[in-house]
Design an enzyme around this catalytic site. Structure first.
Site, PDB file in Angstrom:
ATOM      1  N   SER A 131      14.620 -28.934  54.327  1.00 33.33           N
ATOM      2  CA  SER A 131      15.144 -29.744  53.023  1.00 33.33           C
ATOM      3  C   SER A 131      14.937 -29.029  51.638  1.00 33.33           C
ATOM      4  CB  SER A 131      14.760 -31.172  52.889  1.00 33.33           C
ATOM      5  OG  SER A 131      13.372 -31.143  53.032  1.00 33.33           O
TER       6      SER A 131
ATOM      7  N   THR B 281       2.145 -12.183  63.246  1.00 35.64           N
ATOM      8  CA  THR B 281       3.027 -13.318  63.320  1.00 35.64           C
ATOM      9  C   THR B 281       3.284 -13.505  61.690  1.00 35.64           C
ATOM     10  OG1 THR B 281       1.389 -14.668  63.667  1.00 35.64           O
ATOM     11  CG2 THR B 281       2.646 -14.207  65.430  1.00 35.64           C
TER      12      THR B 281
ATOM     13  N   THR C  74       7.210 -17.678  51.831  1.00 39.28           N
ATOM     14  CA  THR C  74       8.251 -18.837  52.025  1.00 39.28           C
ATOM     15  C   THR C  74       7.283 -20.382  51.872  1.00 39.28           C
ATOM     16  OG1 THR C  74       7.653 -18.570  54.317  1.00 39.28           O
ATOM     17  CG2 THR C  74       9.804 -17.992  53.643  1.00 39.28           C
TER      18      THR C  74
ATOM     19  N   ASN D  69       6.274 -28.885  57.785  1.00 41.84           N
ATOM     20  CA  ASN D  69       7.146 -28.705  58.979  1.00 41.84           C
ATOM     21  C   ASN D  69       8.407 -29.670  59.118  1.00 41.84           C
ATOM     22  OD1 ASN D  69       6.410 -25.871  59.871  1.00 41.84           O
ATOM     23  ND2 ASN D  69       4.512 -26.796  59.683  1.00 41.84           N
TER      24      ASN D  69
ATOM     25  N   LYS E 164       2.939 -11.943  53.860  1.00 40.31           N
ATOM     26  CA  LYS E 164       3.342 -13.238  53.744  1.00 40.31           C
ATOM     27  C   LYS E 164       3.035 -14.041  55.037  1.00 40.31           C
ATOM     28  CE  LYS E 164       6.685 -15.265  54.782  1.00 40.31           C
ATOM     29  NZ  LYS E 164       7.013 -16.000  55.935  1.00 40.31           N
TER      30      LYS E 164
END
Length: 408
Positions: free
Chosen positions: A408, A193, A156, A403, A182
């Site tokens: 967006s 995490t 991501t 962040n 990832k």
């Protein structure tokens, strides 16, 4: 992917093919981007599986289902979606996951519970069933792809694809271990995490595979932190196809069991450290070692207090030898510590001992150490034999920018 992290390795490593593992990627377009965002991994019949999952109570349906699925010990396929975490989406999110599981199960002729699904991305948006159906169909019919393509597709905010491999001799047979992961932000050690997937061609019973993964996780994925935030989707799965030809491992006393565990742990640790090196906005990779605690668990909690301190992380970002911030973090950890026995070092240079600055303290070599990309911090509590090492990164303006603009 955005600008490559300055801490990234020079290139994606050469990973071996794992017998019984076939990778494919496709575009489901869960997010408005021009890239593949769905990875499909087909696994040979007889593959065993183990898993560890987030303890975040607001977890996704993928995590809830995965926790139950690993109890069966069998895996035939893995689907990983990027761009939409499908977390906090209620029954609609669960229906989407069950649809994916059923679709793949029909294709393979297996039980739906042998199909594992993970999703990562924005929280609170149900995974669109129409895009899921079309994306999975495209993946099932795609050509096999490289490890790097599979790793890049699941990212991501990652700036580079992450992979690692190792090998071991098990019962006279050479077995391979390879993994991809990832992760870049929302990284804190409360299981693992991020999303991580490790594959081996070893033959091993599910119970022993689970034991090995759980143990390896403690010193790797559970010993990293970027921002102290634990994701709703954290998952690490370990698949063993049994294609190497070794006698099936059932206990740690079996020949080669320790060698296989060492290879799994090596891959897990390398992948975990790569996640930290890709920490959002990171410019420094930081190793924190705590010694002299009353127990290993206490040492780890102190190390994490240092690693998660914004003041420590920003000092490192500014290359400021402000060791008082480390003292502060030790003191706030809630673990036994004695100010007058505490010692602090940066790199190999002790800056404080017995609760005081060292008489010969020279900040120049410390400042030189902090100018490097790899920074080491040590804290000795002087109370016992407990030790722990954790890894983190610095905190820069880049983290805020990434962040603030995430959706967006």
């Amino acid at each position: 992917m955005t600008t490559r992290s300055p801490l990234a390795p020079a290139a994606f490593p050469a990973l071996p093919e794992i017998a019984g593992v076939t990778r494919r990627v496709a575009r489901a377009q869960y997010k408005n981007w021009d890239r593949c965002d769905l990875t499909y991994v087909e696994l040979a019949p007889g593959t065993t599986v183990a898993g560890v999952f987030t303890r975040n109570v607001c977890c996704s349906s993928e995590v809830e289902l995965g926790r139950e699925q690993v109890k069966g010990g069998k895996g035939r396929a893995l689907i990983v979606n990027a761009g939409n975490s499908n977390a906090f989406t209620g029954y609609r999110g669960r229906e989407a996951v069950e649809q994916i599981m059923a679709q793949v199960a029909v294709h393979l002729g297996c039980d739906a519970n042998e199909v594992f699904v993970s999703s990562t991305g924005v929280i609170g948006v149900p995974l669109p069933k129409d895009k899921a159906r079309a994306g999975v169909d495209a993946a099932l019919n795609a050509q096999p792809c490289s490890w790097e393509a599979a790793a890049g597709t699941i990212g991501t905010t990652d700036t580079f694809a992450k992979g690692s491999a190792a090998s071991a001799i098990v019962g006279g047979k050479t077995v391979q271990v390879a993994g991809i992961v990832k992760g870049s932000g929302m990284i804190a050690p409360d299981m693992a995490t991020m999303l991580g997937y490790i594959f081996t061609d070893a033959a091993i019973a599910p119970a022993l595979l689970q034991e090995m993964l759980s143990e390896a996780t403690g010193g790797s994925f559970n010993s990293i932190t970027v921002d102290s935030d634990t994701s709703t989707s954290d998952t690490v799965l370990l698949f063993a196809t049994g294609q190497a030809g070794n006698a099936t491992l059932t206990t740690r006393d079996d020949p080669g069991a320790d060698a296989l565990y060492a290879a799994i742990r090596e891959v897990a640790l390398d992948l975990a450290q790569q996640v930290v090196r890709d920490g959002e906005g990171a410019s420094k990779f930081i190793e924190i070692q705590v010694t002299g605690a009353i127990s290993d668990n206490s040492a780890k909690r102190v190390a994490l207090a240092i690693a998660n301190s914004p003041l420590v992380k920003t000092a490192i970002a500014g290359e400021d030898a402000n060791w008082g911030r480390v003292v502060m973090a030790v003191g706030k950890a809630g673990e036994p510590a004695d100010r007058d026995k505490l010692a602090i070092r940066f790199g190999d240079h002790w800056v404080a001992k017995d609760g005081l600055p060292v008489d010969s303290y020279d900040e120049a070599p410390v400042a030189a150490h902090l100018k490097g990309q790899d920074v080491r911090i040590g804290a000795d509590l002087g109370l016992g034999e407990g030790v722990a090492t954790v890894w983190t990164c610095d905190l820069t303006h880049g983290y805020i920018s990434i962040n603030a603009d995430y959706r967006s």
